[in-house]
Motif scaffolding. Structure first.
Motif, PDB file in Angstrom:
ATOM      1  N   ALA A 102      39.153  42.817  40.598  1.00  0.00           N
ATOM      2  CA  ALA A 102      39.374  44.046  39.848  1.00  0.00           C
ATOM      3  C   ALA A 102      40.852  44.264  39.583  1.00  0.00           C
ATOM      4  N   ILE A 103      41.664  44.178  40.610  1.00  0.00           N
ATOM      5  CA  ILE A 103      43.085  44.443  40.404  1.00  0.00           C
ATOM      6  C   ILE A 103      43.746  43.333  39.591  1.00  0.00           C
ATOM      7  N   LEU A 104      43.332  42.083  39.805  1.00  0.00           N
ATOM      8  CA  LEU A 104      43.901  40.989  39.019  1.00  0.00           C
ATOM      9  C   LEU A 104      43.661  41.195  37.539  1.00  0.00           C
ATOM     10  N   THR A 105      42.421  41.597  37.189  1.00  0.00           N
ATOM     11  CA  THR A 105      42.142  41.793  35.767  1.00  0.00           C
ATOM     12  C   THR A 105      43.006  42.923  35.209  1.00  0.00           C
ATOM     13  N   LEU A 106      43.157  43.982  35.993  1.00  0.00           N
ATOM     14  CA  LEU A 106      44.011  45.094  35.560  1.00  0.00           C
ATOM     15  C   LEU A 106      45.440  44.608  35.362  1.00  0.00           C
ATOM     16  N   LEU A 159      30.724  41.316  38.499  1.00  0.00           N
ATOM     17  CA  LEU A 159      32.186  41.336  38.540  1.00  0.00           C
ATOM     18  C   LEU A 159      32.717  42.513  37.742  1.00  0.00           C
ATOM     19  N   LEU A 160      33.471  43.378  38.384  1.00  0.00           N
ATOM     20  CA  LEU A 160      33.997  44.573  37.730  1.00  0.00           C
ATOM     21  C   LEU A 160      35.415  44.312  37.249  1.00  0.00           C
ATOM     22  N   SER A 161      35.580  44.324  35.932  1.00  0.00           N
ATOM     23  CA  SER A 161      36.898  44.049  35.361  1.00  0.00           C
ATOM     24  C   SER A 161      37.546  45.332  34.900  1.00  0.00           C
ATOM     25  N   PHE A 162      38.775  45.555  35.302  1.00  0.00           N
ATOM     26  CA  PHE A 162      39.514  46.714  34.815  1.00  0.00           C
ATOM     27  C   PHE A 162      40.536  46.290  33.770  1.00  0.00           C
ATOM     28  N   GLY A 163      40.325  45.113  33.190  1.00  0.00           N
ATOM     29  CA  GLY A 163      41.335  44.603  32.260  1.00  0.00           C
ATOM     30  C   GLY A 163      40.777  44.126  30.944  1.00  0.00           C
ATOM     31  N   MET A 218      42.326  52.196  44.267  1.00  0.00           N
ATOM     32  CA  MET A 218      42.946  51.850  42.989  1.00  0.00           C
ATOM     33  C   MET A 218      44.024  52.860  42.615  1.00  0.00           C
ATOM     34  N   ALA A 219      43.934  54.055  43.187  1.00  0.00           N
ATOM     35  CA  ALA A 219      44.908  55.092  42.854  1.00  0.00           C
ATOM     36  C   ALA A 219      46.087  55.111  43.809  1.00  0.00           C
ATOM     37  N   HIS A 220      46.237  54.075  44.609  1.00  0.00           N
ATOM     38  CA  HIS A 220      47.315  54.057  45.598  1.00  0.00           C
ATOM     39  C   HIS A 220      48.684  54.224  44.935  1.00  0.00           C
ATOM     40  N   GLY A 221      48.856  53.581  43.798  1.00  0.00           N
ATOM     41  CA  GLY A 221      50.114  53.706  43.067  1.00  0.00           C
ATOM     42  C   GLY A 221      50.359  55.135  42.624  1.00  0.00           C
ATOM     43  N   SER A 222      49.269  55.849  42.346  1.00  0.00           N
ATOM     44  CA  SER A 222      49.417  57.238  41.913  1.00  0.00           C
ATOM     45  C   SER A 222      49.992  58.106  43.026  1.00  0.00           C
ATOM     46  N   PHE A 223      49.702  57.743  44.284  1.00  0.00           N
ATOM     47  CA  PHE A 223      50.286  58.510  45.388  1.00  0.00           C
ATOM     48  C   PHE A 223      51.791  58.280  45.456  1.00  0.00           C
TER      49      PHE A 223
END
Lengths: 292, 328, 249
Positions: B112-116, B53-57, A37-42
């Motif tokens: 996860a990334i979609l929700t973010l 389901l893990l939501s980051f949004g 998830m931190a790929h953008g941070s790199f």
């Protein structure tokens, strides 16, 4: 008409940047099954480190020679990645995926703020580097040579990556591990070492992307997440885990973005995501993707 | 629900009901914040703890609730809290329904990334359409214009704030209790069991004839509504809503509540939210780099205390009970 | 009466013809075993019939209904259920909940959101009774993930059975289990399934189990049916002996 040519070039430039990020993400995912998830941070770190070192070394080097800091910035980021992998990523291989996502999300929160801590809120630029390469006439309008060079770097990187993955011995090991980790281990491949190197390479690419972009566009807070969100559209369209997908996706997304910014600036991100949503509905694994 | 848990819940409720009598306005206000965050955590955890389901949004729904209130007040001159709740829930539900359709076809990483990403899209919209949303200045929601209970209670005049807090606390407490009861019912219903089955073994659930997508979408919708309601209740307390509330670290906070308390049990996220509320005021706000601390603590929690506070306490309790039984 | 019929069902994985033009007929009330060496295509055939995989060509019928393109959901509604070779349970739910869930699904009660699952006496009663038939009642409140392998296998079958299907596919219900437990499991499964009048197809490797419990044995080899008949006939079949048992009759 000439303006269109310039926009195409801009689009290619941005596509090179997106390709590097998306390819890095895909590489890490393809080999390790992890999405950082931190790929953008790199990417952001690459931008900040490069901008900072270019500014710091400005006195000692001729402007064009500052170019050396681009790969150096990328290498610095790769080293950071190599430090993070054994501490934060490796302990989570065997654990359920939620925990991997949570720990890399924590990393994202940390790195985003570390950047603010170290470099503050003011944008960092490295535009002297762009200036030092001068302008060239494209259809009668001036255009930075730097951008053309970076498009070249993007093409070279794509070619080098392809050659590396498909033509070298290490690439074979990489692909074997990506296909079937246990089998690879059973064949005596040091899977742990492959993982670390793949992760480092992925981070290098993200860092390089940041390094390339920063002379053209200042390093600002929040650029990490902003690019992650766009890189994700690339990966959705192109398919996660595929290099061809990263390339094609980057070209498409960059073109779309250039067009939407021209006409509906406020809707830029929304439009990209609308398209991503449509692609996901039609082809959930993207154009070239593999199922996770 | 066993007797001991019911008794504990009743005890907690009584304590909560007595707080304003002993604490000052400030402490009561603080706890009111905590209760709104707890409702958000409760909604979030339906997705994480029960559906896997893990939501980051989730900041999207919290912010949607908050902005709905602000927009209704600003452009429609509405002042009734009940109307705010109704309108805000409709808005959050519509948003969750829409985002859910896109997100729920995927799991884990993509989800996860979609929700973010979708919450970021919303953030950019709130930011860029400044002539509607007030941009970075945001929109104000002054409590002095608010009415509760269909207009029966309002807050004009000088000492209005203390009066507002003393009424609003109970208002939120009642809504909180309703939310807890409702969520408890949902997770213990056949629907809730089906969600847990999908979480545990999607394939098997499919082979029982369960249409996975539909259940995940429903869970997403309910989750978005609860979190939206939290945002609705939050904004009169805060007096203001800005695009910051939609920005991704806010989603991180919501995730943190659940991880801190423990997301594999019912009360964990509630406890996590309330504790975080105090942590934020007394520890984290002491530093400008609260995000860094949040991230670092999250990493530590996930590494060393994955079951969270409540989860770990439960495990300790079980081990203790087993030892007792063994030595008896 | 013919319950299941496949017509020239084919599934290829690259070069491998996993299922190569199979015409499979199952009659109501049968308890049949599907046997063959590893890679013969047994699991693939079951996967095709239960919609885990899509066929390359051929058709599948339940009664008169063509279900070749039907989804998993539709096939379950049509009366097909299956258990899995690698046990597939809801590990964090209790044993009772696992079976109750199948019943809720069958009764279409899974969308009930404002009712407490445990209070549904009809469902919990039936689940309890079923666990009793399978000998798992003592473990009703235990977490499914914590059971012994043999019990997990039984539970897997029980969950599929709770759907009260017309046709039940059991994929190696005794694999990975000790010899003594095998007999116990098959005794229970056989008794319950026959007692309930349910048609069953069991994929099995252990030929002793096969000969002891089945009415009919179907032998697969390299994607095709080699032999099909009552156990005594199969036992005497020289082809079967050669390919399956590695002996000469």
């Amino acid at each position: 008409m000439e303006i269109v040519a310039l926009q195409v070039l801009n689009s290619l430039f941005y596509a090179a940047v997106l390709f590097l990020i998306a390819a890095g993400l895909s590489l890490i995912f393809g080999v390790m099954g992890i999405v950082n998830m931190a790929h953008g941070s790199f990417y952001a770190l690459g931008a900040y480190i490069t901008a900072w070192s270019v500014a710091a070394a400005a006195g000692a080097f001729a402007p064009a020679a500052l170019f050396i800091f681009l790969p150096l910035g990328a290498i610095a980021v790769a080293l950071i990645g190599l430090a993070i992998e054994p501490t934060l990523i490796r302990p989570f291989y065997r654990r359920p995926e939620e925990y991997q996502l949570l720990v890399t999300f924590g990393l994202l929160l940390v790195l985003d703020d570390v950047i603010r801590l170290v470099w503050g809120g003011t944008p960092l630029t490295a535009s002297r580097l762009v200036d030092s390469f001068g302008l060239v006439q494209v259809g009668g309008l001036p255009y930075p040579v730097y951008n053309l060079l970076m498009i070249g770097v993007g093409i070279a990187a794509a070619a080098a990556l392809w050659a590396f993955v498909y033509r070298t011995k290490f690439g074979v090991l990489l692909r074997a591990t990506a296909q079937d980790r246990r089998m690879a281990a059973a064949l005596g491949i040091d899977v742990g070492r492959i993982y670390v190197l793949a992760f480092g390479l992925g981070c290098f690419m993200a860092g390089l992307a940041g390094a390339i972009v920063v002379p053209s566009q200042a390093a600002v807070l929040g650029m990490g997440v902003e690019v992650l969100v766009i890189a994700f559209v690339v990966v959705v369209i192109g398919g996660l885990g595929s290099l061809e997908g990263a390339l094609v996706g980057a070209l498409i997304v960059s073109a779309l973005r250039t067009i939407t910014i021209q006409f509906w600036e406020e809707f830029e991100l929304a439009a990209l995501y609308l398209i991503a949503a449509i692609v996901l509905l039609i082809r959930p694994t993207g154009l070239f993707g593999r199922k996770a | 629900m066993n007797r001991r848990r019911a008794a504990l819940a009743a005890f907690v409720l009584i304590v909560l009901a007595l707080v304003p009598a002993f604490a000052g306005t400030y402490q009561t206000q603080l706890l009111t914040y905590g209760l709104t965050l707890a409702i958000a955590a409760l909604g979030f955890n339906l997705l994480l703890g029960y559906t896997g389901l893990l939501s980051f949004g989730h900041s999207a729904y919290f912010g949607a609730g908050a902005y709905a209130v602000a927009l209704m007040m600003r452009y429609w001159g509405i002042a009734s809290m009940e109307l705010f709740i109704l309108g805000g829930i409709v808005f959050s539900a519509a948003l969750a329904a829409l985002f859910g359709v896109v997100c729920v076809r995927h799991t884990r990483i993509f989800f996860a990334i979609l929700t973010l990403a979708l919450s970021q899209v919303l953030w950019t919209l709130a930011y860029k359409f400044f002539w509607i949303t007030g941009g970075t200045d945001g929109l104000r929601v002054p409590f002095s214009k608010l009415t509760l209970l269909g207009g029966l209670v309002d807050f004009p005049g000088a000492d209005a704030f203390a009066r507002f807090i003393s009424f609003y606390y109970y208002y939120v407490l009642v809504v909180f209790c309703v939310c807890v009861a409702l969520m408890w019912l949902i997770v213990h219903s056949p629907f809730g069991k089906t969600l847990q089955a999908i979480r545990d073994n999607e394939t098997r659930a499919r082979f029982l004839g369960v249409r996975i997508w539909r259940y995940r979408w429903l869970a997403f919708l309910v989750s978005g509504i609860f979190t939206g309601l939290a945002g609705i209740l939050w904004v009169p307390l805060n007096g203001l809503t800005t695009p910051d509330i939609l920005y991704w670290p806010q989603s991180g906070k919501i995730v943190f509540f659940a991880v801190l308390g423990g997301f594999r049990n019912f009360s964990g996220p509630i406890v996590g939210a309330v504790i975080f509320n105090y942590l934020e005021v007394y520890a984290i706000a002491a530093t400008e780099y609260w995000q860094l601390m949040l991230g670092a603590i999250l990493i530590i929690l996930v590494t060393f205390l994955p079951a969270g506070i409540v989860g770990s306490a439960a495990r300790l309790g079980e081990r203790f009970k087993r030892k007792e039984r063994a030595s008896a | 009466m013919t319950l299941l019929r496949t017509e020239k069902l084919k599934k290829h994985f690259g070069e491998t013809h996993a299922v190569d033009g199979v015409d499979f007929i199952v009659n109501e009330g049968e308890f049949l075993s599907l046997v063959g060496t590893n890679g013969a295509g047994k699991t693939t055939l079951v996967n095709l019939i239960s919609a885990f995989l899509a066929p390359d060509s051929g058709r599948i019928f339940i009664g008169d209904r063509d279900i070749t393109t039907a989804t998993v959901h539709e096939r379950i509604r049509a009366g097909i259920a299956r258990s899995f070779q690698l046990v597939n349970l809801f590990d964090d739910l209790t044993v009772l909940d696992n079976v109750a869930l199948a019943i809720f699904a069958r009764e279409r009660k899974t969308q009930r959101i404002l009712a407490i699952a445990e209070r549904d006496a009809a469902v919990t009663g039936e689940a309890s009774k079923l666990l009793g038939e399978f000998g798992l009642q003592a473990k009703s409140d235990s977490r499914a993930g914590g059971l012994a392998q043999g019990e997990r296998k039984l539970l897997d079958v029980a969950v599929a059975y709770a759907l009260r299907p017309k046709l039940l596919f059991l994929d190696e219900p005794t694999s990975g289990v000790s010899t003594r437990d095998k007999a116990r499991i098959m005794d229970t499964v056989s008794a319950v399934v026959r007692g309930g009048g349910i048609t069953a197809v069991v994929i099995e490797h252990d030929m002793d189990v096969v000969f002891k419990y089945s009415d009919r044995v179907v032998v697969m080899h390299e994607g095709r049916f080699l032999a099909d008949g009552p156990p005594e006939e199969i036992r005497r079949n020289s082809d079967v002996a050669r390919y399956l048992l590695g002996t000469d009759v």
